[in-house]
Design an enzyme around this catalytic site. Structure first.
Site, PDB file in Angstrom:
ATOM      1  N   ARG A   1     -12.164  15.108 -34.704  1.00  0.00           N
ATOM      2  CA  ARG A   1     -11.519  16.176 -33.930  1.00  0.00           C
ATOM      3  C   ARG A   1     -11.887  17.464 -34.642  1.00  0.00           C
ATOM      4  O   ARG A   1     -11.174  17.965 -35.489  1.00  0.00           O
ATOM      5  CB  ARG A   1      -9.996  15.996 -33.871  1.00  0.00           C
ATOM      6  CG  ARG A   1      -9.553  14.911 -32.905  1.00  0.00           C
ATOM      7  CD  ARG A   1      -9.488  15.414 -31.460  1.00  0.00           C
ATOM      8  NE  ARG A   1     -10.538  14.894 -30.626  1.00  0.00           N
ATOM      9  CZ  ARG A   1     -10.365  14.441 -29.393  1.00  0.00           C
ATOM     10  NH1 ARG A   1      -9.180  14.362 -28.862  1.00  0.00           N
ATOM     11  NH2 ARG A   1     -11.383  14.065 -28.668  1.00  0.00           N
TER      12      ARG A   1
ATOM     13  N   ASP B   1       2.714  19.733 -21.033  1.00  0.00           N
ATOM     14  CA  ASP B   1       1.940  18.520 -21.225  1.00  0.00           C
ATOM     15  C   ASP B   1       2.896  17.597 -21.980  1.00  0.00           C
ATOM     16  O   ASP B   1       3.087  17.728 -23.188  1.00  0.00           O
ATOM     17  CB  ASP B   1       0.669  18.789 -22.024  1.00  0.00           C
ATOM     18  CG  ASP B   1      -0.136  17.512 -22.253  1.00  0.00           C
ATOM     19  OD1 ASP B   1       0.445  16.412 -22.113  1.00  0.00           O
ATOM     20  OD2 ASP B   1      -1.323  17.595 -22.585  1.00  0.00           O
TER      21      ASP B   1
ATOM     22  N   PHE C   1     -18.119  14.819 -27.131  1.00  0.00           N
ATOM     23  CA  PHE C   1     -17.731  13.917 -28.225  1.00  0.00           C
ATOM     24  C   PHE C   1     -17.740  12.450 -27.811  1.00  0.00           C
ATOM     25  O   PHE C   1     -17.908  11.573 -28.644  1.00  0.00           O
ATOM     26  CB  PHE C   1     -16.345  14.302 -28.777  1.00  0.00           C
ATOM     27  CG  PHE C   1     -15.264  14.344 -27.747  1.00  0.00           C
ATOM     28  CD1 PHE C   1     -15.062  15.473 -26.977  1.00  0.00           C
ATOM     29  CD2 PHE C   1     -14.454  13.244 -27.526  1.00  0.00           C
ATOM     30  CE1 PHE C   1     -14.070  15.509 -26.006  1.00  0.00           C
ATOM     31  CE2 PHE C   1     -13.455  13.266 -26.563  1.00  0.00           C
ATOM     32  CZ  PHE C   1     -13.271  14.398 -25.795  1.00  0.00           C
TER      33      PHE C   1
ATOM     34  N   PHE D   1      -6.121  21.025 -25.235  1.00  0.00           N
ATOM     35  CA  PHE D   1      -6.460  19.608 -25.281  1.00  0.00           C
ATOM     36  C   PHE D   1      -7.720  19.440 -24.442  1.00  0.00           C
ATOM     37  O   PHE D   1      -7.887  20.103 -23.413  1.00  0.00           O
ATOM     38  CB  PHE D   1      -5.332  18.712 -24.768  1.00  0.00           C
ATOM     39  CG  PHE D   1      -5.675  17.259 -24.912  1.00  0.00           C
ATOM     40  CD1 PHE D   1      -5.615  16.642 -26.149  1.00  0.00           C
ATOM     41  CD2 PHE D   1      -6.126  16.524 -23.829  1.00  0.00           C
ATOM     42  CE1 PHE D   1      -5.992  15.317 -26.308  1.00  0.00           C
ATOM     43  CE2 PHE D   1      -6.504  15.193 -23.981  1.00  0.00           C
ATOM     44  CZ  PHE D   1      -6.432  14.593 -25.223  1.00  0.00           C
ATOM     45  N   THR D   2      -8.600  18.531 -24.863  1.00  0.00           N
ATOM     46  CA  THR D   2      -9.937  18.424 -24.262  1.00  0.00           C
ATOM     47  C   THR D   2      -9.915  18.348 -22.730  1.00  0.00           C
ATOM     48  O   THR D   2     -10.469  19.220 -22.051  1.00  0.00           O
ATOM     49  CB  THR D   2     -10.648  17.183 -24.820  1.00  0.00           C
ATOM     50  OG1 THR D   2      -9.773  16.057 -24.669  1.00  0.00           O
ATOM     51  CG2 THR D   2     -10.979  17.358 -26.291  1.00  0.00           C
TER      52      THR D   2
ATOM     53  N   TYR E   1       0.829  -1.210   0.000  1.00  0.00           N
ATOM     54  CA  TYR E   1       0.000   0.000   0.000  1.00  0.00           C
ATOM     55  C   TYR E   1       0.862   1.259   0.000  1.00  0.00           C
ATOM     56  O   TYR E   1       0.509   2.271  -0.592  1.00  0.00           O
ATOM     57  CB  TYR E   1      -0.942   0.007   1.211  1.00  0.00           C
ATOM     58  CG  TYR E   1      -2.002   1.075   1.080  1.00  0.00           C
ATOM     59  CD1 TYR E   1      -3.146   0.827   0.306  1.00  0.00           C
ATOM     60  CD2 TYR E   1      -1.867   2.310   1.683  1.00  0.00           C
ATOM     61  CE1 TYR E   1      -4.115   1.806   0.155  1.00  0.00           C
ATOM     62  CE2 TYR E   1      -2.835   3.290   1.527  1.00  0.00           C
ATOM     63  CZ  TYR E   1      -3.963   3.032   0.757  1.00  0.00           C
ATOM     64  OH  TYR E   1      -4.919   4.007   0.598  1.00  0.00           O
TER      65      TYR E   1
ATOM     66  N   LYS F   1       0.535   7.097 -23.630  1.00  0.00           N
ATOM     67  CA  LYS F   1       1.076   7.458 -24.942  1.00  0.00           C
ATOM     68  C   LYS F   1       2.567   7.119 -24.951  1.00  0.00           C
ATOM     69  O   LYS F   1       2.928   5.950 -25.073  1.00  0.00           O
ATOM     70  CB  LYS F   1       0.860   8.941 -25.236  1.00  0.00           C
ATOM     71  CG  LYS F   1      -0.554   9.485 -25.455  1.00  0.00           C
ATOM     72  CD  LYS F   1      -1.682   8.868 -24.808  1.00  0.00           C
ATOM     73  CE  LYS F   1      -3.021   9.555 -24.926  1.00  0.00           C
ATOM     74  NZ  LYS F   1      -3.230  10.829 -24.325  1.00  0.00           N
TER      75      LYS F   1
HETATM   76  C1  LIG Z   1      -4.172  11.721 -23.885  1.00  0.00           C
HETATM   77  C2  LIG Z   1      -3.759  13.086 -23.610  1.00  0.00           C
HETATM   78  C3  LIG Z   1      -4.020  13.706 -22.382  1.00  0.00           C
HETATM   79  C4  LIG Z   1      -4.862  13.054 -21.293  1.00  0.00           C
HETATM   80  O1  LIG Z   1      -4.321  11.879 -20.838  1.00  0.00           O
HETATM   81  P1  LIG Z   1      -5.211  10.622 -20.326  1.00  0.00           P
HETATM   82  O2  LIG Z   1      -4.203   9.623 -19.923  1.00  0.00           O
HETATM   83  O3  LIG Z   1      -6.068  10.195 -21.468  1.00  0.00           O
HETATM   84  O4  LIG Z   1      -6.035  11.106 -19.184  1.00  0.00           O
HETATM   85  C5  LIG Z   1      -3.539  14.976 -22.191  1.00  0.00           C
HETATM   86  N1  LIG Z   1      -2.862  15.627 -23.142  1.00  0.00           N
HETATM   87  C6  LIG Z   1      -2.593  15.080 -24.332  1.00  0.00           C
HETATM   88  C7  LIG Z   1      -1.812  15.838 -25.356  1.00  0.00           C
HETATM   89  C8  LIG Z   1      -3.023  13.801 -24.613  1.00  0.00           C
HETATM   90  O5  LIG Z   1      -2.773  13.273 -25.807  1.00  0.00           O
END
Ligand SMILES: *Cc1c(COP(=O)(O)O)cnc(C)c1O
Length: 458
Positions: free
Chosen positions: A382, A215, A449, A124-125, A72, A258
């Site tokens: 998109r 980011d 979306f 970014f969303t 933990y 990613k």
């Molecule tokens: C995917 C992504 C995010 C968000 O990450 P999650 O792991 O899906 O929560 C943020 N910024 C960019 C550029 C992304 O491609």
């Protein structure tokens, strides 16, 4: 040397995929309300919805899963992850989160006060949604070239320093807690930021006491483009370039799904001990203990190993060239795509593909639906649907870019799969005049979306 590098891996495990009849495909997209997010995976042939969490892990990562230390507190795998982030990215502190948006939530909450402004290189969303939930107004300060799908600027993700300065002059530096610098810019088409731009952004921000938060989600792809395109970086390794990139950051949010080559995971990286302290207080509320943050020990181990694999030059060279292969094939057939070809996807320009469909009839949404219908290939809108509505006026945001994203998962598909995708898109392009627009018949209040539903306009 071959123009497009062959796979730098052998296939050890295979997963059979569904072969569907045209009738089954038509029924499935109908049932999904013309929203590719609502399709069932079992109905998809080649899944290019996203490259998020869809990576094939290596044998070494799977081996790491077996030594998950599921304590933990104080898991071995956390310390390995922390050490890896410190070594490869150069940040001092690491707070694991269940994925990137978990880190965005925490960063937004610890830095933003209501009434603040957060500039960024295109939105970014989830990033923007968290900034807005914390009370900030997002301000796009990307260079104008990024909004033009045909502009061949080599670093279309760059920040326009004049726009950044203008925001500082207009609202005052004290109302800008940080600038969010995405490397690469997903919604601009996976477009990179130059090292020179990162350096200049850092200098300007520092002068005004504004922090720079990256980011970092697609940082390895960005590093590859710097190596390929920026003067003086040809002979540097991906690891060296990453180190320099992050030397211009005060912190970073990371979606491990990613460029860390895992199926789940993320983290917030910071250099400031006070901010780190605040982040550890919040992570307990939203994610878990600061030494696991919503992840199993095994997932942290896979992420640590993935980070080390991701800086291998041949891994990233193949990834970029596989995407380029698909893009250049489409381009040669006259299909309108975003240029230059970016780091994780090919973006079809739906405005140019379907010029007869007005933007409020969702051309990109329809193009994605039609591509699935003729081939079983799943892609993503998109454009206007993803952009959502203006919180004050309630109108649609009308983004300049109205795109369909064909996102290539890491180490999953072969060049033969890319041929199938290209042939389907080209076939659709030939009969583009026959495709009608859509109307939205269900709309959720946020991030619409994901779950909105549509019907074709008769
Ligand atoms: C995917 C992504 C995010 C968000 O990450 P999650 O792991 O899906 O929560 C943020 N910024 C960019 C550029 C992304 O491609």
């Amino acid at each position: 040397m071959a123009k497009y590098m062959a796979e730098p891996y052998k296939i050890k495990v295979v997963e059979p995929i569904a072969m569907k009849t045209p009738e089954q495909l038509a029924a499935a997209i109908e049932e999904a309300g013309y929203n590719t997010f609502l399709l069932k995976s079992k109905d998809v042939y080649i899944d290019l919805l996203t490259d998020s969490g869809t990576t094939a892990m290596s044998d070494n990562q799977w081996a790491g899963m077996m030594i998950g230390d599921e304590a933990y507190a104080g898991s071995n795998n956390f310390y390995n992850l922390e050490k890896t982030v410190q070594e490869i990215y150069g940040f001092k502190y690491v707070v694991p989160t269940h994925q990137g948006r978990g880190a965005e939530n925490i960063l937004s909450k610890i830095c933003i006060k209501p009434g603040d402004y957060v500039p960024g290189n295109m939105y970014f969303t989830t990033t923007r949604a968290h900034q807005e939930l914390a009370g900030a107004t997002f301000e796009d300060v990307i260079i104008d070239e990024a909004h033009d799908s045909q502009n061949e600027h080599p670093f279309k993700g760059n920040i326009d320093l004049n726009k950044f300065q203008a925001l500082i002059d207009r609202v005052g530096a004290e109302r800008i807690p940080y600038i969010c610098l995405a490397v690469t810019v997903n919604l601009a088409g996976g477009q990179p930021v130059s090292i020179k731009n990162m350096r200049e952004v850092k200098q300007l921000a520092e002068k005004h006491g504004i922090k720079v938060m990256f980011d970092a989600t697609r940082c390895v792809e960005n590093a590859f483009f710097i190596k390929e395109r920026e003067e003086g970086y040809q002979d540097k390794s991906i690891a060296e370039i990453l180190k320099e990139m992050f030397s211009y950051a005060d912190g970073a949010t990371m979606s491990g799904k990613k460029d860390c080559l895992v199926n789940i995971g993320g983290f917030l990286a910071l250099n400031d001990p006070d901010l780190y302290q605040k982040a550890t207080q919040l992570v307990v509320l939203y994610e878990g203990m600061p030494s696991y943050g919503g992840l199993a020990g095994r997932d942290m181990e896979a992420m640590a190993r993935g980070i080390r694999e991701s800086v291998d030059y041949y891994y990233i060279k193949h990834r970029i060239e596989q995407i380029r292969y698909l893009g250049e094939k489409l381009d040669a057939a006259g299909v309108p795509i975003v240029k230059p070809i970016g780091g994780h996807a090919i973006f079809l320009d739906a405005r140019k593909f379907l010029p007869h469909i007005p933007q409020d009839q969702f051309p990109a949404q329809m193009l994605a639906a039609q591509l699935y219908k003729i081939s079983g290939v799943r892609s993503m809108e998109r454009g206007i649907v993803s952009a959502g509505r203006n919180a004050v006026t309630g109108d649609h945001h009308y983004p300049k870019l109205e795109l369909v994203r064909l996102t290539i998962p890491r180490r999953v598909y072969t060049y033969a799969h890319m041929d199938v995708v290209a042939d389907a898109v080209i076939e659709l392009y030939k009969k583009r005049d026959t495709i009608p627009g859509l109307k939205m018949v269900y709309e959720p209040p946020v991030l619409r979306f994901f779950t909105a539903r549509f019907e074709p306009i008769k």
